[in-house]
Scaffold this motif. Sequence first.
Motif, short mmCIF file in Angstrom:
data_model
loop_
_atom_site.label_atom_id
_atom_site.label_comp_id
_atom_site.label_asym_id
_atom_site.label_seq_id
_atom_site.Cartn_x
_atom_site.Cartn_y
_atom_site.Cartn_z
N CYS A 114 0.84 -1.20 0.00
CA CYS A 114 0.00 0.00 0.00
C CYS A 114 0.87 1.25 0.00
O CYS A 114 2.10 1.19 0.10
N GLY A 115 0.21 2.39 -0.13
CA GLY A 115 0.90 3.68 -0.09
C GLY A 115 0.62 4.35 1.24
O GLY A 115 -0.45 4.18 1.82
N ALA A 116 1.57 5.16 1.73
CA ALA A 116 1.40 5.84 3.01
C ALA A 116 0.65 7.15 2.82
O ALA A 116 1.06 7.99 2.01
N ILE A 198 -6.00 11.84 -1.84
CA ILE A 198 -5.18 11.47 -0.66
C ILE A 198 -5.44 12.46 0.49
O ILE A 198 -5.56 12.04 1.65
N ARG A 199 -5.57 13.73 0.18
CA ARG A 199 -5.88 14.71 1.25
C ARG A 199 -7.23 14.38 1.89
O ARG A 199 -7.38 14.43 3.12
N ALA A 238 0.11 9.71 -3.29
CA ALA A 238 0.19 10.79 -4.28
C ALA A 238 0.19 12.17 -3.62
O ALA A 238 -0.56 12.42 -2.67
N GLY A 239 1.05 13.04 -4.11
CA GLY A 239 1.06 14.42 -3.66
C GLY A 239 1.96 14.69 -2.47
O GLY A 239 2.23 15.84 -2.13
N GLN A 243 7.64 13.66 -6.95
CA GLN A 243 7.71 12.79 -8.13
C GLN A 243 6.47 11.91 -8.27
O GLN A 243 5.76 11.69 -7.30
N PRO A 244 6.23 11.42 -9.51
CA PRO A 244 5.08 10.52 -9.71
C PRO A 244 5.29 9.16 -9.03
O PRO A 244 6.43 8.81 -8.69
#
Length: 272
Positions: A114-116, A198-199, A238-239, A243-244
């Motif tokens: 997953c992404g943080a 993401i926000r 993201a964000g 970088q992407p």
Amino acid sequence: MHTFEHIEEARDYILQQTDYRPTIGLILGSGLGGLAGEIEEAVVIPYGNIPHFAQSTVESHAGQLVIGKLEGKVVVAMQGRFHYYEGHSPASVTFPVRVMKAIGVQDLIITNACGAINESFQPGDLMVISDHINMMGINPLIGPNDERLGVRFPDMSAAYHPELRALARKVADKQQIDIQEGVYVSWSGPAFETPAEIRMMRIVGGDAVGMSTVPEVIVANHAGLRVLAISCICNMAAGILPQPITADEVFEAAGNARNKFAALLKGILQEV
Ligand code: HPA
């Protein structure tokens, strides 16, 4: 749509392939599939052979059930899982969980990448999932409810079993692994989230975001299984960084955390 009879057919086929009667199920996500290779006296059953199972289309996922012994425990492992973004129906994504229950599984251990969302996390961290927010836009229990499988309105107030979470933290402590704990937000994908999304997830209380796990956890709770889910944080969502995000960095980070993740899982299996 899968029926009770479909589950029985898959169960009967699997039980004919082995004398093992696993009580622990493992769903091995990106990067951890290799752990299935450590299962001893393994019986390997390709998903394509199992009645009513879907086929895995993700390259990094193998697509077979592995039954045997890991750390002395009889386990059934999914080496590769089905994702909603592959085009599988929510029923197909979660069918293996139904079948695991039918063959006698009581505890389900799920892993994912997953992404943080939480900016204090770092790629390579492991996170015990304490709870989730379902933003996939689907629920695998929508449709007629078969009472033989579970109740119409299952409780989700302790969807991630508190004792198993405590055990995971204890084992991590013993192995001197820093472990995070937090809320997993599920996203259908396959596109990664936008920075605005993401926000939003951060505002509502999310710590990490991924494209799996939640359908399986809902069905596992419906089926009365105890669930433990552990995420490998592979990237900052993201964000957060300029970088992407690329799938390659996700797979690379999952690969780098593999040994630590495998050691934790094996430690948990010893004590579960
Ligand atoms: N978003 C969604 N799923 C993911 C991510 C992410 O940033 N990283 C790994 N899986």
